[in-house]
Design a protein around this motif. Sequence first.
Motif, PDB file in Angstrom:
ATOM      1  N   LEU A   1      21.875  -1.149  17.160  1.00 30.31           N
ATOM      2  CA  LEU A   1      20.890  -0.821  18.186  1.00 30.31           C
ATOM      3  C   LEU A   1      19.961   0.302  17.750  1.00 30.31           C
ATOM      4  O   LEU A   1      18.756   0.244  17.967  1.00 30.31           O
ATOM      5  N   GLN A   2      20.539   1.342  17.109  1.00 26.20           N
ATOM      6  CA  GLN A   2      19.714   2.482  16.688  1.00 26.20           C
ATOM      7  C   GLN A   2      18.645   2.042  15.696  1.00 26.20           C
ATOM      8  O   GLN A   2      17.458   2.356  15.842  1.00 26.20           O
ATOM      9  N   GLY A   3      19.039   1.293  14.672  1.00 28.81           N
ATOM     10  CA  GLY A   3      18.076   0.822  13.692  1.00 28.81           C
ATOM     11  C   GLY A   3      17.092  -0.166  14.304  1.00 28.81           C
ATOM     12  O   GLY A   3      15.910  -0.195  13.936  1.00 28.81           O
ATOM     13  N   ALA A   4      17.592  -0.978  15.235  1.00 29.22           N
ATOM     14  CA  ALA A   4      16.718  -1.950  15.882  1.00 29.22           C
ATOM     15  C   ALA A   4      15.616  -1.257  16.685  1.00 29.22           C
ATOM     16  O   ALA A   4      14.461  -1.681  16.692  1.00 29.22           O
ATOM     17  N   LEU A   5      15.985  -0.168  17.355  1.00 33.23           N
ATOM     18  CA  LEU A   5      14.981   0.587  18.117  1.00 33.23           C
ATOM     19  C   LEU A   5      13.909   1.151  17.191  1.00 33.23           C
ATOM     20  O   LEU A   5      12.712   1.122  17.492  1.00 33.23           O
ATOM     21  N   GLU A   6      14.360   1.675  16.044  1.00 39.58           N
ATOM     22  CA  GLU A   6      13.393   2.214  15.080  1.00 39.58           C
ATOM     23  C   GLU A   6      12.495   1.102  14.540  1.00 39.58           C
ATOM     24  O   GLU A   6      11.281   1.256  14.405  1.00 39.58           O
ATOM     25  N   TRP A   7      13.110  -0.041  14.223  1.00 42.27           N
ATOM     26  CA  TRP A   7      12.338  -1.168  13.684  1.00 42.27           C
ATOM     27  C   TRP A   7      11.335  -1.684  14.714  1.00 42.27           C
ATOM     28  O   TRP A   7      10.171  -1.963  14.405  1.00 42.27           O
ATOM     29  N   LEU A   8      11.760  -1.800  15.960  1.00 40.85           N
ATOM     30  CA  LEU A   8      10.862  -2.275  17.021  1.00 40.85           C
ATOM     31  C   LEU A   8       9.724  -1.305  17.279  1.00 40.85           C
ATOM     32  O   LEU A   8       8.591  -1.694  17.581  1.00 40.85           O
ATOM     33  N   GLU A   9      10.027  -0.002  17.162  1.00 39.23           N
ATOM     34  CA  GLU A   9       8.976   0.999  17.356  1.00 39.23           C
ATOM     35  C   GLU A   9       7.918   0.891  16.266  1.00 39.23           C
ATOM     36  O   GLU A   9       6.723   0.991  16.519  1.00 39.23           O
ATOM     37  N   VAL A  10       8.385   0.673  15.014  1.00 38.91           N
ATOM     38  CA  VAL A  10       7.444   0.539  13.894  1.00 38.91           C
ATOM     39  C   VAL A  10       6.598  -0.718  14.049  1.00 38.91           C
ATOM     40  O   VAL A  10       5.402  -0.732  13.735  1.00 38.91           O
ATOM     41  N   ASN A  11       7.205  -1.809  14.564  1.00 38.78           N
ATOM     42  CA  ASN A  11       6.534  -3.110  14.620  1.00 38.78           C
ATOM     43  C   ASN A  11       6.114  -3.497  16.038  1.00 38.78           C
ATOM     44  O   ASN A  11       5.922  -4.679  16.328  1.00 38.78           O
ATOM     45  N   GLN A  12       5.928  -2.510  16.917  1.00 34.35           N
ATOM     46  CA  GLN A  12       5.629  -2.838  18.305  1.00 34.35           C
ATOM     47  C   GLN A  12       4.269  -3.524  18.489  1.00 34.35           C
ATOM     48  O   GLN A  12       4.057  -4.279  19.442  1.00 34.35           O
ATOM     49  N   ASN A  13       3.335  -3.301  17.550  1.00 34.23           N
ATOM     50  CA  ASN A  13       2.001  -3.900  17.690  1.00 34.23           C
ATOM     51  C   ASN A  13       1.849  -5.201  16.900  1.00 34.23           C
ATOM     52  O   ASN A  13       0.739  -5.725  16.784  1.00 34.23           O
ATOM     53  N   ARG A  14       2.942  -5.701  16.342  1.00 34.17           N
ATOM     54  CA  ARG A  14       2.885  -6.923  15.539  1.00 34.17           C
ATOM     55  C   ARG A  14       3.659  -8.028  16.240  1.00 34.17           C
ATOM     56  O   ARG A  14       4.722  -7.791  16.825  1.00 34.17           O
ATOM     57  N   SER A  15       3.110  -9.251  16.195  1.00 27.81           N
ATOM     58  CA  SER A  15       3.786 -10.383  16.809  1.00 27.81           C
ATOM     59  C   SER A  15       4.912 -10.885  15.904  1.00 27.81           C
ATOM     60  O   SER A  15       4.961 -10.565  14.714  1.00 27.81           O
ATOM     61  N   TYR A  16       5.800 -11.679  16.490  1.00 26.88           N
ATOM     62  CA  TYR A  16       6.913 -12.239  15.738  1.00 26.88           C
ATOM     63  C   TYR A  16       6.405 -13.116  14.594  1.00 26.88           C
ATOM     64  O   TYR A  16       6.910 -13.066  13.472  1.00 26.88           O
ATOM     65  N   GLU A  17       5.379 -13.925  14.861  1.00 28.01           N
ATOM     66  CA  GLU A  17       4.837 -14.811  13.833  1.00 28.01           C
ATOM     67  C   GLU A  17       4.241 -14.015  12.679  1.00 28.01           C
ATOM     68  O   GLU A  17       4.386 -14.374  11.505  1.00 28.01           O
ATOM     69  N   GLU A  18       3.556 -12.920  13.030  1.00 29.12           N
ATOM     70  CA  GLU A  18       2.943 -12.090  11.986  1.00 29.12           C
ATOM     71  C   GLU A  18       4.019 -11.442  11.107  1.00 29.12           C
ATOM     72  O   GLU A  18       3.882 -11.350   9.884  1.00 29.12           O
ATOM     73  N   ILE A  19       5.116 -11.004  11.733  1.00 25.58           N
ATOM     74  CA  ILE A  19       6.206 -10.367  10.972  1.00 25.58           C
ATOM     75  C   ILE A  19       6.839 -11.374  10.019  1.00 25.58           C
ATOM     76  O   ILE A  19       7.100 -11.078   8.853  1.00 25.58           O
ATOM     77  N   ILE A  20       7.084 -12.602  10.507  1.00 26.62           N
ATOM     78  CA  ILE A  20       7.696 -13.631   9.666  1.00 26.62           C
ATOM     79  C   ILE A  20       6.777 -13.992   8.501  1.00 26.62           C
ATOM     80  O   ILE A  20       7.206 -14.173   7.360  1.00 26.62           O
TER      81      ILE A  20
END
Length: 316
Positions: A28-47
């Motif tokens: 959860l801790q790492g996921a929160l950090e990852w989501l914060e970094v990628n909050q402005n990117r869509s799932y498709e863009e990340i993939i």
Amino acid sequence: MASDIDTLLEMGFDKPKAELAIKKSGGLQGALEWLEVNQNRSYEEIIATSVPNVDDDPNAEPAPLQPGEQARSLVCNECGKRFRSQAQAEFHASKTQHVDFAESQEEIVPLTEEEKKARLEELRQKLAEKRAGVSEQDRIDKKRNEEIRRKSTKETQDIKEDLKKKEQLKEAAAKRKEKQDEIEAKARIKAKIAADKEERRLKAEKEKAEREGRAGPTPAAVETSTATTTSGPVESRPASAYTEARLRLQTSTGSLQKNFPVTTTLFEIAAAVTQETGKEVQSFTQNFPKKTFDTVDFGATLKELGLIPSASLIVR
């Protein structure tokens, strides 16, 4: 107890993005950090922009800490961020292009429950602010589009109204001309009938005089008589000499007598009568000669309609 994915879903994250965050960070801790970094990117863009690992395996993801793995930390010398595992450091490098890392003896202490809640609340607020901003922009765009549509509709209506008014004026002018032509034609017919009648009368008088052995009417007398019959009595003043017309207006409430300039239109006469009586005028009727002036004639002046120097009109 809710799982890490359930916790992220409750915060409003999409399920694919939440699962990817857990998969890439391991908790959860790492996921929160990852989501914060990628909050402005869509799932498709990340993939689409995912970077393969050092083994060039396109399906490989940063491995989470395994059970029993000894806790240690790595620090990024370029941004100062610390990581609990090699996998997390590699993931950070793939996203930021940072390459300067060093080992640290400082152990990263996991977030306490209070810190997790605070971090979750912070992310919730950021998500709410972002969605509110998008919603406000949508409202502004919708309002602007509505104003553009209304302006376009009003301009179109104004053009249609203008064309309609011009067509009505053109039609009214054509009707006035048609009526005037009809009046002139009737006048010519009446004059011809009167001239023929006078000619027959003079011929009969001449034949009678010849039978009785006396002289008939002289040519001068015939010419004078014909001119009097066809032309009517000669006015003492020409129509162009009058500057005012005296009108007697018979309304449903009484009689009005007013003087108007000869250039006054029937529109203005109707407006004056409406102001006096409070009733809208539809037409004016002249008893002698018998004639009705309706709204088609309202644009003509008293002089053009021959209502000078005076006239009596019945208001309808």
